[in-house]
Design an enzyme around this catalytic site. Structure first.
Site, PDB file in Angstrom:
ATOM      1  N   TYR A  20       0.821  -1.217   0.000  1.00  0.00           N
ATOM      2  CA  TYR A  20       0.000   0.000   0.000  1.00  0.00           C
ATOM      3  C   TYR A  20       0.854   1.266   0.000  1.00  0.00           C
ATOM      4  CZ  TYR A  20      -3.033   3.742   1.660  1.00  0.00           C
ATOM      5  OH  TYR A  20      -3.678   4.963   1.812  1.00  0.00           O
ATOM      6  N   LYS A  75       1.316   3.800  -3.226  1.00  0.00           N
ATOM      7  CA  LYS A  75       0.817   5.178  -3.083  1.00  0.00           C
ATOM      8  C   LYS A  75       1.959   6.167  -3.330  1.00  0.00           C
ATOM      9  CE  LYS A  75      -2.797   6.533  -1.868  1.00  0.00           C
ATOM     10  NZ  LYS A  75      -4.082   6.877  -2.566  1.00  0.00           N
TER      11      LYS A  75
END
Ligand SMILES: NC(=O)c1ccc[n+]([C@@H]2O[C@H](COP(=O)([O-])OP(=O)(O)OC[C@H]3O[C@@H](n4cnc5c(N)ncnc54)[C@H](OP(=O)(O)O)[C@@H]3O)[C@@H](O)[C@H]2O)c1
Length: 342
Positions: free
Chosen positions: A147, A151
């Site tokens: 994640y 990102k």
């Protein structure tokens, strides 16, 4: 861009992930300001249509679908993301990196002039404590989960895309919480009800979370900033931390949420090495058995619960006029009222 008499802009805005926690709050705030909103995501979010939002179903990994959703829009808020703690990196890359590249390409092909990207402070978190750092903090060079890694890559794409045709900015709201949030708020309550909630290192780590309404307000301010030449000069191509401006021990946050839900405060704690080892084991097991569910503990989660991380909000205050309006105690009251209403 439509302008009703010069006093106030009324735009057509595409919100990707408008059915999610953060995206939904942004949608409501945009509607309250009189904007026309289109939401783009895979699922059917009927409540959005009931609010008067045009809903378009599609996957951000599908460029043609994103491009068609962006048609006729003045600006895009890109909030859609795979934002969980599952362990297979592939879907994170597809949704967060390829999806964001598609959103940028769609903006260019459809002459959308402004793009606000919902990023996360996790892009700079390398596991060490962060206490009052500003945006000069570099990206982390190694990540323990897909994640934050994806990102960070997505944020870099968005910031590099900033030019005269497409003004971009990334917001990094920290630990968004409040009514409707299942990631943090809902998870704390569910684990406590199941008797599975523990503090890590007694919850002494200091964090600065963001009440959901403040996270949404920051996105509207960013859209406004990108609409003027001065605003674009100030924030175009940059990233801004967003939070409440009230750093507090994570135990206070967790127990405030529990109090709002009518649950007793949590005092039981495990030491960080135990939580981290549990994270290592869970991730290995979930990977080996190809489970698609979220493990109960991960290395990143253990670190987040044990490590202080809060940020200097000077840039957002100065360049966006961001004024967080919901202090933690106020947020706990609002959450309690919302939970009672439910
Ligand atoms: N919650 C936080 O504490 C926090 C903190 C910092 C930053 N953020 C950022 O805020 C944004 C929203 O997060 P959230 O917490 O609101 O998560 P969320 O509730 O899971 O919302 C994510 C939204 O994205 C949509 N989506 C996911 N994959 C998609 C895909 N492949 N194509 C199209 N739509 C897709 C989902 O809708 P469908 O399932 O219907 O497609 C959902 O509406 C993310 O960018 C996240 O990185 C969140």
């Amino acid at each position: 861009m439509a302008n009703d008499g010069g006093a106030r802009m009324r735009d057509r805005i595409l919100v990707t992930g408008g059915g999610g926690v953060v995206g939904g709050a942004i949608v409501r705030a945009l509607l309250a300001q009189g904007h026309t909103v289109r939401s783009f995501s895979r699922g059917d979010h009927r409540w959005l249509r009931e609010l008067g939002v045009e809903t378009v179903r599609g996957d951000v990994a599908d460029l043609a679908a994103v491009e068609s959703a962006a048609a006729g829009c003045d600006a895009v808020v890109h909030a859609a993301a795979k934002a969980d703690i599952t362990v297979d990196p592939a879907p994170f890359i597809t949704t967060n990196v390829v999806g964001t590249a598609n959103v940028i390409a769609a903006c260019r092909r459809r002459d959308v002039g402004r793009l606000v990207f919902t990023s996360t402070p996790s892009v700079v978190h390398d596991g060490r404590p962060i206490e009052g750092a500003d945006e000069s903090l570099p990206y982390a060079t190694r990540f323990e989960a897909a994640y934050p890694a994806t990102k960070a890559r997505a944020e870099q794409l968005v910031l590099a895309a900033n030019d005269d045709d497409l003004a971009t900015v990334a917001l990094r709201p920290h630990l968004v919480w409040g009514p409707g949030d299942e990631q943090l708020t809902g998870r704390i309550i569910a684990r406590a009800r199941a008797g599975r909630l523990r503090l890590v290192d007694h919850g002494h780590a200091v964090v600065d979370a963001t009440y959901i309404d403040d996270a949404a307000a920051a996105h509207l301010l960013a859209l406004t900033a990108l609409a003027s030449a001065a605003g674009r000069r100030a924030v175009g191509g940059g990233a801004l931390f967003i939070a409440s401006g009230h750093p507090l021990p994570i135990a206070t946050l967790i127990n405030g949420v529990l109090g709002a839900a009518g649950l007793p405060a949590e005092r039981r704690s495990v030491p960080f090495p135990v939580a981290h080892a549990a994270g290592v084991l869970c991730e290995a097991l979930w990977r080996a058995t190809r489970r698609r569910t979220e493990p109960p503990m991960t290395r990143v989660l253990a670190r987040q619960l044990a490590t202080s991380h809060w940020f200097d909000l000077t840039a957002a205050r100065r360049d966006l006029g961001y004024r967080p309006s919901v202090a933690p105690d106020d947020g706990f009251e609002r959450l309690a009222a919302a939970l009672r209403g439910r």
